[in-house]
Design a protein around this motif. Structure first.
Motif, mmCIF file in Angstrom:
data_model
loop_
_atom_site.group_PDB
_atom_site.id
_atom_site.type_symbol
_atom_site.label_atom_id
_atom_site.label_comp_id
_atom_site.label_asym_id
_atom_site.label_seq_id
_atom_site.Cartn_x
_atom_site.Cartn_y
_atom_site.Cartn_z
ATOM 1 N N ALA A 103 33.459 -21.239 -36.038
ATOM 2 C CA ALA A 103 33.370 -21.927 -34.749
ATOM 3 C C ALA A 103 32.968 -20.991 -33.611
ATOM 4 O O ALA A 103 32.820 -21.426 -32.470
ATOM 5 C CB ALA A 103 34.707 -22.589 -34.423
ATOM 6 N N LEU A 104 32.807 -19.706 -33.912
ATOM 7 C CA LEU A 104 32.412 -18.764 -32.876
ATOM 8 C C LEU A 104 31.018 -19.084 -32.355
ATOM 9 O O LEU A 104 30.099 -19.350 -33.127
ATOM 10 C CB LEU A 104 32.417 -17.328 -33.431
ATOM 11 C CG LEU A 104 33.780 -16.695 -33.706
ATOM 12 C CD1 LEU A 104 33.610 -15.346 -34.385
ATOM 13 C CD2 LEU A 104 34.565 -16.532 -32.406
ATOM 14 N N THR A 105 30.870 -19.059 -31.050
ATOM 15 C CA THR A 105 29.566 -19.285 -30.440
ATOM 16 C C THR A 105 28.788 -17.972 -30.380
ATOM 17 O O THR A 105 29.330 -16.897 -30.665
ATOM 18 C CB THR A 105 29.721 -19.846 -29.022
ATOM 19 O OG1 THR A 105 30.355 -18.836 -28.196
ATOM 20 C CG2 THR A 105 30.571 -21.107 -29.014
ATOM 21 N N ALA A 106 27.539 -18.052 -29.997
ATOM 22 C CA ALA A 106 26.719 -16.856 -29.849
ATOM 23 C C ALA A 106 27.318 -15.928 -28.781
ATOM 24 O O ALA A 106 27.291 -14.707 -28.916
ATOM 25 C CB ALA A 106 25.288 -17.235 -29.480
ATOM 26 N N SER A 107 27.888 -16.528 -27.730
ATOM 27 C CA SER A 107 28.518 -15.731 -26.675
ATOM 28 C C SER A 107 29.733 -14.978 -27.211
ATOM 29 O O SER A 107 29.951 -13.810 -26.879
ATOM 30 C CB SER A 107 28.947 -16.635 -25.510
ATOM 31 O OG SER A 107 27.832 -17.253 -24.926
ATOM 32 N N ASP A 108 30.532 -15.649 -28.049
ATOM 33 C CA ASP A 108 31.704 -15.012 -28.642
ATOM 34 C C ASP A 108 31.273 -13.820 -29.507
ATOM 35 O O ASP A 108 31.862 -12.741 -29.435
ATOM 36 C CB ASP A 108 32.487 -16.006 -29.506
ATOM 37 C CG ASP A 108 33.037 -17.166 -28.698
ATOM 38 O OD1 ASP A 108 33.352 -16.950 -27.513
ATOM 39 O OD2 ASP A 108 33.138 -18.273 -29.250
ATOM 40 N N GLY A 109 30.264 -14.026 -30.334
ATOM 41 C CA GLY A 109 29.759 -12.944 -31.184
ATOM 42 C C GLY A 109 29.209 -11.794 -30.373
ATOM 43 O O GLY A 109 29.400 -10.625 -30.721
ATOM 44 N N PHE A 110 28.532 -12.121 -29.272
ATOM 45 C CA PHE A 110 27.970 -11.104 -28.394
ATOM 46 C C PHE A 110 29.077 -10.234 -27.805
ATOM 47 O O PHE A 110 28.992 -8.994 -27.814
ATOM 48 C CB PHE A 110 27.188 -11.798 -27.274
ATOM 49 C CG PHE A 110 26.664 -10.878 -26.210
ATOM 50 C CD1 PHE A 110 25.585 -10.047 -26.449
ATOM 51 C CD2 PHE A 110 27.247 -10.856 -24.941
ATOM 52 C CE1 PHE A 110 25.092 -9.209 -25.457
ATOM 53 C CE2 PHE A 110 26.769 -10.032 -23.953
ATOM 54 C CZ PHE A 110 25.682 -9.197 -24.199
ATOM 55 N N ILE A 111 30.137 -10.860 -27.314
ATOM 56 C CA ILE A 111 31.248 -10.129 -26.716
ATOM 57 C C ILE A 111 31.970 -9.278 -27.764
ATOM 58 O O ILE A 111 32.330 -8.120 -27.521
ATOM 59 C CB ILE A 111 32.232 -11.099 -26.031
ATOM 60 C CG1 ILE A 111 31.570 -11.752 -24.812
ATOM 61 C CG2 ILE A 111 33.506 -10.380 -25.608
ATOM 62 C CD1 ILE A 111 31.134 -10.788 -23.731
ATOM 63 N N CYS A 112 32.190 -9.835 -28.954
ATOM 64 C CA CYS A 112 32.869 -9.082 -30.020
ATOM 65 C C CYS A 112 32.041 -7.878 -30.451
ATOM 66 O O CYS A 112 32.581 -6.793 -30.678
ATOM 67 C CB CYS A 112 33.127 -9.994 -31.222
ATOM 68 S SG CYS A 112 34.453 -11.199 -30.971
ATOM 69 N N MET A 113 30.722 -8.066 -30.562
ATOM 70 C CA MET A 113 29.842 -6.962 -30.949
ATOM 71 C C MET A 113 29.869 -5.847 -29.907
ATOM 72 O O MET A 113 29.992 -4.664 -30.230
ATOM 73 C CB MET A 113 28.422 -7.483 -31.144
ATOM 74 C CG MET A 113 27.389 -6.412 -31.545
ATOM 75 S SD MET A 113 26.611 -5.613 -30.112
ATOM 76 C CE MET A 113 25.728 -6.994 -29.369
ATOM 77 N N ARG A 114 29.790 -6.234 -28.635
ATOM 78 C CA ARG A 114 29.820 -5.232 -27.567
ATOM 79 C C ARG A 114 31.185 -4.536 -27.516
ATOM 80 O O ARG A 114 31.267 -3.334 -27.271
ATOM 81 C CB ARG A 114 29.528 -5.892 -26.210
ATOM 82 C CG ARG A 114 28.058 -6.183 -25.962
ATOM 83 C CD ARG A 114 27.852 -6.617 -24.522
ATOM 84 N NE ARG A 114 28.466 -5.679 -23.600
ATOM 85 C CZ ARG A 114 27.870 -4.563 -23.158
ATOM 86 N NH1 ARG A 114 26.663 -4.259 -23.571
ATOM 87 N NH2 ARG A 114 28.496 -3.770 -22.312
ATOM 88 N N ARG A 115 32.237 -5.295 -27.738
ATOM 89 C CA ARG A 115 33.575 -4.697 -27.707
ATOM 90 C C ARG A 115 33.742 -3.691 -28.833
ATOM 91 O O ARG A 115 34.352 -2.636 -28.644
ATOM 92 C CB ARG A 115 34.631 -5.796 -27.835
ATOM 93 C CG ARG A 115 36.049 -5.319 -27.541
ATOM 94 C CD ARG A 115 36.157 -4.823 -26.121
ATOM 95 N NE ARG A 115 37.519 -4.486 -25.758
ATOM 96 C CZ ARG A 115 37.864 -3.906 -24.614
ATOM 97 N NH1 ARG A 115 36.942 -3.583 -23.731
ATOM 98 N NH2 ARG A 115 39.117 -3.628 -24.345
ATOM 99 N N PHE A 116 33.192 -3.996 -30.002
ATOM 100 C CA PHE A 116 33.269 -3.065 -31.122
ATOM 101 C C PHE A 116 32.538 -1.765 -30.798
ATOM 102 O O PHE A 116 33.064 -0.668 -31.055
ATOM 103 C CB PHE A 116 32.670 -3.697 -32.380
ATOM 104 C CG PHE A 116 32.524 -2.716 -33.510
ATOM 105 C CD1 PHE A 116 33.639 -2.278 -34.213
ATOM 106 C CD2 PHE A 116 31.273 -2.221 -33.863
ATOM 107 C CE1 PHE A 116 33.506 -1.355 -35.254
ATOM 108 C CE2 PHE A 116 31.137 -1.309 -34.887
ATOM 109 C CZ PHE A 116 32.255 -0.875 -35.589
#
Length: 234
Positions: A112-125
């Protein structure tokens, strides 16, 4: 927020006590304060978890990552091979912080993760990876003496600098695609400010620094990045 606070305090004290037992003579009396803090944090974690809406299924991966990071310090011979995976150690810690500070607050199924959620998680990593490397670089000399490995001990200083620059470029450059993910211009600026602050902190970390620098400035960058994005979202 209460759950994450107490869970973090609990995991820090747990890792500290395990490392003390591994690296030096463990004295129960001298560590009574840390053991008490661990118990208090454990109770706080349980209370906050029960009062929150976090499903247990989403908390277990965070627990698993914490245990995985601690494996090299556990007093079992069959786990000695885990001490050779230096790169994995740094990545696991970065994933732990990304999961707790970016994914866990959302606590929705991965599908259910959106593209925005994935973007934030990737940047946070990527952000946490740079922070972890800074600490690994500080501890590289003593880690080599103790037989512990990390990204900083496995790579040469030149290769590590290249790795950090590649990580920073990815962190900084991907943010220019912010408009694809519903990120506002103010939030874009906040993300870039925190990234630049991290790069400046890395530069100063290459010089001799004390505990204040690492535990207030470097660790403080986690709070700083949160504050900048929060202010930008008002």
């Amino acid at each position: 927020m209460g759950f994450i606070f107490f869970a973090t305090l609990c995991s820090y004290n747990f890792y500290w006590l395990v490392s003390k037992r591994y690296f030096s003579n463990f004295n129960l009396g001298k560590e009574a304060g840390k053991i008490s803090l661990l118990l208090i944090a454990g109770v706080g974690t349980l209370i906050c978890f029960m009062r929150s809406e976090l499903p247990l299924l989403y908390v277990l991966p965070a627990v698993g990552l914490t245990v995985l990071y601690t494996l090299p310090l556990l007093p079992f011979k069959f786990l000695n091979f885990t001490r050779r995976f230096g790169v994995l150690k740094t990545i696991v810690l970065s994933l732990s912080w990304m999961y707790v500070t970016a994914y866990l607050p959302v606590h929705i199924p991965p599908a259910a993760l959106t593209a925005s959620d994935g973007f934030i998680c990737m940047r946070r990593f990527l952000f946490m990876l740079m922070l972890c490397i800074i600490f690994d670089s500080r501890d590289s000399a003593i880690d080599k003496i103790r037989g512990m490995r990390s990204l900083a001990t496995d790579l040469s200083p030149k290769a590590l600098r290249i790795f950090i620059w590649v990580t920073f470029i990815a962190l900084f450059a991907t943010n220019f695609f912010y408009y694809h993910y519903g990120i506002t211009a103010k939030q874009f600026a906040a993300l870039q400010v925190s990234a630049l602050a991290l790069l400046i902190a890395y530069y100063f970390s290459t010089k001799k620094q004390g505990y204040f620098f690492y535990y207030f400035i470097i660790d403080g960058l986690m709070l700083f990045s949160a504050l900048t994005t929060f202010v930008a979202s008002i």
